[in-house]
Design a protein around this motif. Structure first.
Motif, PDB file in Angstrom:
ATOM      1  N   MET A   1       1.666   5.814  -1.448  1.00 47.71           N
ATOM      2  CA  MET A   1       1.241   6.378  -0.181  1.00 47.71           C
ATOM      3  C   MET A   1       2.479   6.516   0.712  1.00 47.71           C
ATOM      4  O   MET A   1       3.270   5.600   0.810  1.00 47.71           O
ATOM      5  CB  MET A   1       0.183   5.463   0.450  1.00 47.71           C
ATOM      6  CG  MET A   1      -0.487   6.031   1.657  1.00 47.71           C
ATOM      7  SD  MET A   1      -1.885   5.052   2.240  1.00 47.71           S
ATOM      8  CE  MET A   1      -3.224   5.927   1.454  1.00 47.71           C
ATOM      9  N   THR A   2       2.592   7.644   1.348  1.00 46.26           N
ATOM     10  CA  THR A   2       3.749   7.898   2.209  1.00 46.26           C
ATOM     11  C   THR A   2       3.624   7.157   3.540  1.00 46.26           C
ATOM     12  O   THR A   2       2.529   6.718   3.925  1.00 46.26           O
ATOM     13  CB  THR A   2       3.898   9.404   2.491  1.00 46.26           C
ATOM     14  OG1 THR A   2       2.785   9.820   3.301  1.00 46.26           O
ATOM     15  CG2 THR A   2       3.965  10.216   1.209  1.00 46.26           C
ATOM     16  N   ASP A   3       4.750   7.055   4.247  1.00 44.58           N
ATOM     17  CA  ASP A   3       4.730   6.428   5.576  1.00 44.58           C
ATOM     18  C   ASP A   3       3.790   7.176   6.513  1.00 44.58           C
ATOM     19  O   ASP A   3       3.081   6.564   7.320  1.00 44.58           O
ATOM     20  CB  ASP A   3       6.130   6.395   6.175  1.00 44.58           C
ATOM     21  CG  ASP A   3       7.030   5.364   5.518  1.00 44.58           C
ATOM     22  OD1 ASP A   3       6.500   4.467   4.829  1.00 44.58           O
ATOM     23  OD2 ASP A   3       8.255   5.448   5.696  1.00 44.58           O
ATOM     24  N   GLU A   5       1.080   8.867   5.687  1.00 44.99           N
ATOM     25  CA  GLU A   5      -0.308   8.545   5.314  1.00 44.99           C
ATOM     26  C   GLU A   5      -0.691   7.149   5.802  1.00 44.99           C
ATOM     27  O   GLU A   5      -1.820   6.948   6.264  1.00 44.99           O
ATOM     28  CB  GLU A   5      -0.485   8.649   3.798  1.00 44.99           C
ATOM     29  CG  GLU A   5      -0.405  10.067   3.271  1.00 44.99           C
ATOM     30  CD  GLU A   5      -0.348  10.145   1.758  1.00 44.99           C
ATOM     31  OE1 GLU A   5      -0.958  11.088   1.206  1.00 44.99           O
ATOM     32  OE2 GLU A   5       0.305   9.284   1.134  1.00 44.99           O
ATOM     33  N   ILE A   6       0.239   6.225   5.735  1.00 46.87           N
ATOM     34  CA  ILE A   6      -0.037   4.868   6.230  1.00 46.87           C
ATOM     35  C   ILE A   6      -0.248   4.901   7.739  1.00 46.87           C
ATOM     36  O   ILE A   6      -1.170   4.249   8.253  1.00 46.87           O
ATOM     37  CB  ILE A   6       1.088   3.896   5.827  1.00 46.87           C
ATOM     38  CG1 ILE A   6       1.043   3.652   4.312  1.00 46.87           C
ATOM     39  CG2 ILE A   6       0.973   2.581   6.588  1.00 46.87           C
ATOM     40  CD1 ILE A   6       2.187   2.832   3.760  1.00 46.87           C
ATOM     41  N   GLU A   8      -1.402   7.395   9.490  1.00 48.96           N
ATOM     42  CA  GLU A   8      -2.720   8.000   9.712  1.00 48.96           C
ATOM     43  C   GLU A   8      -3.824   6.978   9.447  1.00 48.96           C
ATOM     44  O   GLU A   8      -4.816   6.914  10.182  1.00 48.96           O
ATOM     45  CB  GLU A   8      -2.905   9.229   8.828  1.00 48.96           C
ATOM     46  CG  GLU A   8      -2.135  10.435   9.290  1.00 48.96           C
ATOM     47  CD  GLU A   8      -2.515  10.890  10.698  1.00 48.96           C
ATOM     48  OE1 GLU A   8      -3.714  10.969  11.007  1.00 48.96           O
ATOM     49  OE2 GLU A   8      -1.585  11.168  11.478  1.00 48.96           O
ATOM     50  N   LEU A   9      -3.660   6.185   8.417  1.00 53.77           N
ATOM     51  CA  LEU A   9      -4.644   5.153   8.102  1.00 53.77           C
ATOM     52  C   LEU A   9      -4.672   4.085   9.194  1.00 53.77           C
ATOM     53  O   LEU A   9      -5.746   3.595   9.567  1.00 53.77           O
ATOM     54  CB  LEU A   9      -4.340   4.534   6.736  1.00 53.77           C
ATOM     55  CG  LEU A   9      -5.389   3.620   6.126  1.00 53.77           C
ATOM     56  CD1 LEU A   9      -6.773   4.263   6.108  1.00 53.77           C
ATOM     57  CD2 LEU A   9      -4.975   3.234   4.707  1.00 53.77           C
ATOM     58  N   ARG A  62      -8.258  -0.792   2.859  1.00 49.37           N
ATOM     59  CA  ARG A  62      -7.413   0.283   2.332  1.00 49.37           C
ATOM     60  C   ARG A  62      -6.008   0.215   2.941  1.00 49.37           C
ATOM     61  O   ARG A  62      -5.018   0.386   2.241  1.00 49.37           O
ATOM     62  CB  ARG A  62      -8.035   1.656   2.598  1.00 49.37           C
ATOM     63  CG  ARG A  62      -9.269   1.941   1.766  1.00 49.37           C
ATOM     64  CD  ARG A  62      -9.670   3.420   1.793  1.00 49.37           C
ATOM     65  NE  ARG A  62      -9.699   4.050   3.100  1.00 49.37           N
ATOM     66  CZ  ARG A  62     -10.725   4.043   3.931  1.00 49.37           C
ATOM     67  NH1 ARG A  62     -11.855   3.433   3.587  1.00 49.37           N
ATOM     68  NH2 ARG A  62     -10.669   4.660   5.094  1.00 49.37           N
ATOM     69  N   ALA A  66      -2.544  -0.445   0.999  1.00 48.54           N
ATOM     70  CA  ALA A  66      -1.478   0.557   1.094  1.00 48.54           C
ATOM     71  C   ALA A  66      -0.178  -0.058   1.576  1.00 48.54           C
ATOM     72  O   ALA A  66       0.890   0.260   1.056  1.00 48.54           O
ATOM     73  CB  ALA A  66      -1.913   1.700   2.012  1.00 48.54           C
ATOM     74  N   THR A  67      -0.260  -0.932   2.573  1.00 52.47           N
ATOM     75  CA  THR A  67       0.961  -1.546   3.090  1.00 52.47           C
ATOM     76  C   THR A  67       1.549  -2.525   2.070  1.00 52.47           C
ATOM     77  O   THR A  67       2.769  -2.640   1.964  1.00 52.47           O
ATOM     78  CB  THR A  67       0.728  -2.236   4.432  1.00 52.47           C
ATOM     79  OG1 THR A  67      -0.351  -3.161   4.343  1.00 52.47           O
ATOM     80  CG2 THR A  67       0.420  -1.226   5.529  1.00 52.47           C
ATOM     81  N   ALA A  70       3.287  -0.385  -0.502  1.00 53.81           N
ATOM     82  CA  ALA A  70       4.509   0.194   0.042  1.00 53.81           C
ATOM     83  C   ALA A  70       5.635  -0.838   0.115  1.00 53.81           C
ATOM     84  O   ALA A  70       6.801  -0.490  -0.009  1.00 53.81           O
ATOM     85  CB  ALA A  70       4.240   0.785   1.424  1.00 53.81           C
TER      86      ALA A  70
END
Length: 72
Positions: A1-3, A5-6, A8-9, A62, A66-67, A70
């Protein structure tokens, strides 16, 4: 997951937390101000509060995943 996208989450999690807190506030107001006369409102407000809190919890999981991914 891109920075991106993170980020946005993270925004989604904050938004869902705010919504769940608003529903919790409505439940509090029902208890404090409208019961026992407003007893028929309990199921609807309780379900909406539960749904909002569940949506926040799911999004928060989620985000945590994701973090963690990453950081690896």
């Amino acid at each position: 997951m891109t920075d991106e996208e993170i980020k946005e989450l993270e925004k989604e999690v904050k938004k869902l937390k705010r919504i769940s807190q608003e529903w919790a506030s409505q439940m509090h107001d029902l208890v404090e101000d409208r019961l026992p006369a407003g007893y028929e409102e309990i199921p609807g407000i309780a379900q909406s509060t539960y749904d909002a809190c569940k949506a926040w919890a799911d999004a928060n999981k989620r985000l945590s995943a994701a973090t963690a991914a990453a950081a690896s």
